[in-house]
Enzyme design. Structure first.
Site, mmCIF file in Angstrom:
data_model
loop_
_atom_site.group_PDB
_atom_site.id
_atom_site.type_symbol
_atom_site.label_atom_id
_atom_site.label_comp_id
_atom_site.label_asym_id
_atom_site.label_seq_id
_atom_site.Cartn_x
_atom_site.Cartn_y
_atom_site.Cartn_z
ATOM 1 N N ARG A 168 0.852 -1.260 -0.241
ATOM 2 C CA ARG A 168 -0.008 -0.393 0.168
ATOM 3 C C ARG A 168 0.754 0.961 -0.248
ATOM 4 N NH1 ARG A 168 -4.816 1.776 4.483
ATOM 5 N NH2 ARG A 168 -2.735 2.066 5.457
ATOM 6 N N PRO A 184 10.335 -4.440 8.050
ATOM 7 C CA PRO A 184 9.812 -5.113 8.118
ATOM 8 C C PRO A 184 9.295 -4.894 9.733
ATOM 9 C CG PRO A 184 11.381 -6.175 7.430
ATOM 10 C CD PRO A 184 11.546 -4.896 7.275
ATOM 11 N N GLY A 239 1.658 1.736 13.036
ATOM 12 C CA GLY A 239 2.098 1.437 14.083
ATOM 13 C C GLY A 239 1.355 1.802 15.334
ATOM 14 N N THR A 243 4.780 4.624 19.634
ATOM 15 C CA THR A 243 5.859 5.135 18.437
ATOM 16 C C THR A 243 6.171 5.890 17.678
ATOM 17 O OG1 THR A 243 6.000 2.009 19.079
ATOM 18 C CG2 THR A 243 7.721 3.672 17.028
ATOM 19 N N GLU A 261 -0.188 5.833 9.841
ATOM 20 C CA GLU A 261 -1.579 5.686 10.464
ATOM 21 C C GLU A 261 -1.409 5.027 11.850
ATOM 22 O OE1 GLU A 261 -3.975 2.030 8.827
ATOM 23 O OE2 GLU A 261 -2.830 2.238 8.217
ATOM 24 N N ARG A 289 -12.162 -10.527 13.462
ATOM 25 C CA ARG A 289 -10.854 -10.971 12.485
ATOM 26 C C ARG A 289 -9.566 -10.587 12.803
ATOM 27 N NH1 ARG A 289 -10.463 -5.710 7.711
ATOM 28 N NH2 ARG A 289 -8.643 -7.111 6.655
ATOM 29 N N CYS A 295 -6.404 -2.757 13.435
ATOM 30 C CA CYS A 295 -6.431 -1.541 14.128
ATOM 31 C C CYS A 295 -8.084 -0.325 13.959
ATOM 32 C CB CYS A 295 -5.640 -0.302 12.899
ATOM 33 S SG CYS A 295 -5.652 0.202 11.377
ATOM 34 N N GLU A 391 -7.133 0.768 23.322
ATOM 35 C CA GLU A 391 -6.516 -0.261 22.450
ATOM 36 C C GLU A 391 -6.697 -1.817 23.478
ATOM 37 O OE1 GLU A 391 -5.849 -0.404 17.211
ATOM 38 O OE2 GLU A 391 -3.611 0.423 18.545
#
Length: 409
Positions: A168, A184, A239, A243, A261, A289, A295, A391
């Site tokens: 993306r 990654p 993330g 962070t 994001e 899911r 997120c 979260e």
């Protein structure tokens, strides 16, 4: 009987070295990649450090000067080839996701299609980087707007979508004429390295797409290079909010362009007038899911009092009927493990906190072997509990009784 699961991926796609300037490079040490469902080691990957990160940035900067000169059509053709290779190898790429991330195979296959779709989309959008002619206030002037690539982009991605979150970002960057260095997540480097292998097969020039995998311990030093090096013009990060704040601070001194994001805390609201069967179906889809590790998962459930008990009962029944824990390679598995023990401990801590404050465990509530967590339904949840403030990133459904209609944070 103990079941043994083995990763069956052809050698070219199971890469374990960093990828810099079109070459596979080793580092001074390696770090293990574990199957979160079993805890078994599936690979040892080069633990790149600041030196390898700097080498990757330099390679990307050098390649940028030639890559930006490629025509839109030339970049489009290469991205299209990359897309086609992802689709050709979708089964093996999905296996990599299942074994390093824990997703059920059906979800992993879905991610590869999703991942490839970004390359397909941006291969077509690469041809449409149009400029503008703007009416001038002066008769002897013309105003022309041109869109040009910014330069080297640092791409820092999460483990929960280890393929799609790369394509993306990278698809857009390469289509625009930028070059990239990808870092990654330490839990899921194999998908990123497989993408590098296919990028090379597609003909993406050396230095345009670079991957520097590293361990959790090496991440701060590698991230510092990617966020502070003056040759980097852009940072794209997906993330945690914590962070993201750190990366923003590091990027500030060189005033880099930044896209973030970050974490979510989405409410799922059920009113008295709701069709409860549809509400339960939506709750199941939005919560479970990837075992709740996205997120955009609903994090807290606000249900009006008139339908509260019936909603909780129906949701509990749906959880019993539809959710099956297991290794992602098993065909009937719908819920894999959490990504690691820390993730499971976080969910368990939120459950313990809620119960200590008066919440009732309707379903689940226990940690199982390794990083597996039972899908958990909590009733009588109140707004002072951790699960309504933080979260969760796990299979926990805290249901709050909403006495009256009103705005909620």
């Amino acid at each position: 009987m103990v079941l043994v699961y083995s990763l069956d991926v052809s050698a070219p796609l199971l890469r374990t070295q960093g990828y810099v300037d079109g070459r596979w490079i080793s580092a001074a040490s390696v770090f293990p990649v574990l199957d979160p469902a079993t805890g078994q080691e599936i690979a040892r990957v080069s633990d790149c450090g600041p030196a390898e990160a700097k080498r990757a940035v330099d390679a990307a900067y050098k390649a940028f000067h030639s890559w930006k000169q490629y025509t839109a059509k030339e970049r489009s053709v290469l991205l299209r080839k990359w897309f086609e290779l992802l689709m050709l190898h979708k089964d093996e790429l999905a296996q990599l996701i299942t074994f390093e991330c824990g997703k059920p195979m059906c979800e992993s296959l879905g991610e590869i299609s999703y991942s490839a779709s970004f390359l397909e989309w941006f291969s077509e959008e690469a041809r449409r980087v149009y400029g503008d002619i703007v009416p001038s206030p002066a008769k002897d002037r013309k105003l022309l707007l041109l869109k040009q690539p910014v330069g080297v982009a640092s791409i820092i991605t999460p483990w929960n979508f280890p393929s799609a979150m790369i394509t993306r970002k990278v698809g857009a960057a390469l289509a625009a004429g930028c070059t990239v260095v990808v870092k990654p997540a330490e839990d899921t480097p194999l998908s990123a390295l497989a993408l590098a292998e296919l990028a090379e097969q597609a003909g993406i020039p050396a230095g345009v797409f670079n991957v520097v995998p590293c361990s959790r311990e090496s991440t701060p030093s590698v991230g510092r290079v990617l966020c502070t090096d003056p040759l980097v013009a852009k940072i794209s990060f997906t993330g945690s909010t914590a962070t993201g704040k750190v990366l923003l601070k590091m990027a500030a001194d060189t005033v880099k362009k930044v896209s973030m994001e970050l974490g979510g805390h989405a409410p799922f609201i059920v009113f008295d007038s709701a069709d409860l069967d549809k509400a339960v179906g939506g709750a199941m889809a939005s919560k479970f899911r990837n075992s709740g590790q996205t997120c955009v998962c609903s994090n807290r459930f606000l249900v009006q009092s008139a339908v509260y008990d019936r909603f909780v009962e129906k949701l509990g029944g749906a959880m019993d009927a539809e959710l099956r824990l297991g290794h992602g390679s098993e065909p009937d598995t719908t819920q894999g493990p959490l990504i690691n023990a820390r993730a499971a401990e976080k969910v368990l801590h939120q459950i313990s906190d809620a119960v200590s404050r008066g919440a009732k465990v309707v379903k689940g509530g226990k940690r199982l072997d390794g990083s597996f967590m039972e899908p958990t339904l909590l009733a009588d949840v109140t707004a002072d509990m951790l699960c309504t403030k933080e979260e969760t990133f796990g299979p926990l459904v805290p249901v709050i009784r909403q006495v009256q209609t009103g705005d909620r944070d």
